[in-house]
Design a protein around this motif. Structure first.
Motif, mmCIF file in Angstrom:
data_model
loop_
_atom_site.group_PDB
_atom_site.id
_atom_site.type_symbol
_atom_site.label_atom_id
_atom_site.label_comp_id
_atom_site.label_asym_id
_atom_site.label_seq_id
_atom_site.Cartn_x
_atom_site.Cartn_y
_atom_site.Cartn_z
ATOM 1 N N SER A 263 0.814 -1.211 0.000
ATOM 2 C CA SER A 263 0.000 0.000 0.000
ATOM 3 C C SER A 263 0.848 1.262 0.000
ATOM 4 O O SER A 263 0.419 2.311 -0.487
ATOM 5 N N ALA A 264 2.087 1.146 0.540
ATOM 6 C CA ALA A 264 2.983 2.302 0.600
ATOM 7 C C ALA A 264 3.721 2.529 -0.706
ATOM 8 O O ALA A 264 4.410 3.543 -0.861
ATOM 9 N N GLY A 265 3.611 1.619 -1.661
ATOM 10 C CA GLY A 265 4.246 1.795 -2.964
ATOM 11 C C GLY A 265 5.505 0.993 -3.188
ATOM 12 O O GLY A 265 6.150 1.123 -4.236
ATOM 13 N N PHE A 266 5.888 0.154 -2.215
ATOM 14 C CA PHE A 266 7.050 -0.700 -2.410
ATOM 15 C C PHE A 266 6.768 -1.776 -3.453
ATOM 16 O O PHE A 266 5.638 -2.284 -3.566
ATOM 17 N N ASN A 267 7.779 -2.103 -4.237
ATOM 18 C CA ASN A 267 7.733 -3.327 -5.020
ATOM 19 C C ASN A 267 7.970 -4.490 -4.057
ATOM 20 O O ASN A 267 8.790 -4.389 -3.141
ATOM 21 N N ILE A 268 7.289 -5.594 -4.276
ATOM 22 C CA ILE A 268 7.334 -6.709 -3.327
ATOM 23 C C ILE A 268 7.668 -8.014 -4.053
ATOM 24 O O ILE A 268 7.121 -8.302 -5.121
ATOM 25 N N ILE A 269 8.582 -8.786 -3.452
ATOM 26 C CA ILE A 269 8.815 -10.170 -3.868
ATOM 27 C C ILE A 269 8.712 -11.029 -2.621
ATOM 28 O O ILE A 269 9.406 -10.789 -1.632
ATOM 29 N N LEU A 270 7.832 -12.004 -2.643
ATOM 30 C CA LEU A 270 7.706 -12.957 -1.550
ATOM 31 C C LEU A 270 8.309 -14.283 -1.995
ATOM 32 O O LEU A 270 7.813 -14.924 -2.913
ATOM 33 N N LEU A 271 9.407 -14.676 -1.380
ATOM 34 C CA LEU A 271 10.076 -15.921 -1.739
ATOM 35 C C LEU A 271 9.251 -17.120 -1.301
ATOM 36 O O LEU A 271 8.548 -17.080 -0.286
ATOM 37 N N ASP A 272 9.347 -18.177 -2.075
ATOM 38 C CA ASP A 272 8.565 -19.390 -1.817
ATOM 39 C C ASP A 272 9.508 -20.588 -1.769
ATOM 40 O O ASP A 272 10.126 -20.935 -2.771
ATOM 41 N N SER A 273 9.607 -21.198 -0.591
ATOM 42 C CA SER A 273 10.458 -22.373 -0.443
ATOM 43 C C SER A 273 9.652 -23.651 -0.242
ATOM 44 O O SER A 273 10.204 -24.697 0.107
ATOM 45 N N SER A 274 8.341 -23.584 -0.458
ATOM 46 C CA SER A 274 7.495 -24.761 -0.277
ATOM 47 C C SER A 274 7.717 -25.753 -1.420
ATOM 48 O O SER A 274 8.147 -25.389 -2.517
#
Length: 313
Positions: A263-274
């Motif tokens: 919401s603040a405008g950051f680009n986001i990457i959520l890593l997935d180790s599943s």
């Protein structure tokens, strides 16, 4: 009696000398680089150091800028890689650093790491601000949930970590704990070995001093702490540019924190180790070479997609 006492002292001194040699030859303890605080209040390492990690299977290096790892050959199309001990990454050889894997996947770009154990989110923003002279086109800031809480004095006060006072909107820079004693212990390997085997206190561990209070992790679920994090992110958006930065969240990070940052405008990457082989060491939560490689693959794919859409050049 005097002769017996002298023999005991001599035996003790010989035992210390032999023990010191054995500990050094076997690399029973990792070499620890010496830190300093620069003119901006940022804790980094004294430049141009090197040493062996525990076991002696590989060496770590500190470059001329005071950060672990090797510098890129060029600063053209430079992307900063900023974070805590996961980016510092002394436990893996240089070829297993994020910058090395990212460069393999994105050959038209160069990557520079600025990592140190204990870096909070607010300190990562301060570190990035000091890199303006290098003219990076983008920055990756690696975070987990604790990096948010440890950024706020009112949530988790820690004297050795740079934090934000959200009541006064002022930054309090971290202080090095007992630097003189640390230097002695890190130099005297045998004593450091015994200290780690039989710790007397929390002097070298990331945490609070006895006079400080710490909120239990379970309490972070309470809504009011999300309000504190929101104030942190609001301060960041008002004092730093966020559109040229990507927050790389560790696997299993809290969705509520991710949404605040989105919401603040950051680009986001959520890593997935599943559904994958373990990313971490059996004895430690840090990523192995395999974990770093898999993380870099996911990040590179995301960044290349953004680059193709003209997000950064």
């Amino acid at each position: 009696m005097k002769k017996l006492l002298l023999n005991i002292i001599l035996f003790f001194l010989i035992a210390i000398a032999v023990g010191e040699v054995v500990v050094r030859l076997t690399h029973a303890m990792a070499d620890i680089p010496q830190r300093t605080i620069d003119e901006y209040g940022i804790q980094k390492y004294i430049p141009n150091q090197d040493g062996y990690w525990k076991g002696g299977e590989h060496k770590w290096v500190v470059n001329k800028l005071g950060w672990p790892g090797e510098l890129p050959q060029s600063n053209e199309n430079l992307i900063m890689v900023i974070g805590d001990s996961f980016i510092e990454n002394f436990m893996n050889p240089n070829e297993c650093h994020q910058s090395a894997f990212l460069k393999e996947n994105m050959k038209d770009y160069n990557f520079m790491e600025a990592g140190r154990s204990g870096v909070s989110l607010i300190e990562a923003m301060e570190i990035r601000k000091q890199m303006d002279s290098l003219k990076p086109i983008h920055s990756l800031i690696y975070v987990d949930d604790d990096d948010f809480y440890e950024s706020i004095i009112q949530v988790k006060p820690m004297s050795d970590i740079t934090q934000l006072d959200i009541e006064t909107n002022t930054i309090k820079y971290g202080e090095m704990k007992a630097p003189g004693l640390k230097k002695v212990l890190y130099t005297w390997k045998l004593m450091y070995y015994f200290y780690n085997r039989f710790p007397l206190d929390n002097l070298f561990r990331k945490g609070t001093t006895p006079k400080e209070t710490t909120i239990n992790d379970s309490e972070y679920e309470k809504p009011e702490y999300l309000a504190e994090v929101s104030k942190l992110i609001q301060f960041i958006t008002q004092n730093y540019t966020v559109t040229d930065k990507t927050l790389v969240f560790h696997p299993d990070s809290k969705e509520s924190l991710i949404e605040i940052c989105k919401s603040a405008g950051f680009n986001i990457i959520l890593l997935d180790s599943s559904n994958d082989d373990t990313w971490t060491f059996d004895y430690d939560s840090h990523w192995t070479c395999y974990g770093h490689k898999r993380a870099a693959e996911q990040i590179s794919k995301n960044l290349l997609n953004s680059a193709n859409q003209g997000a950064f050049r």
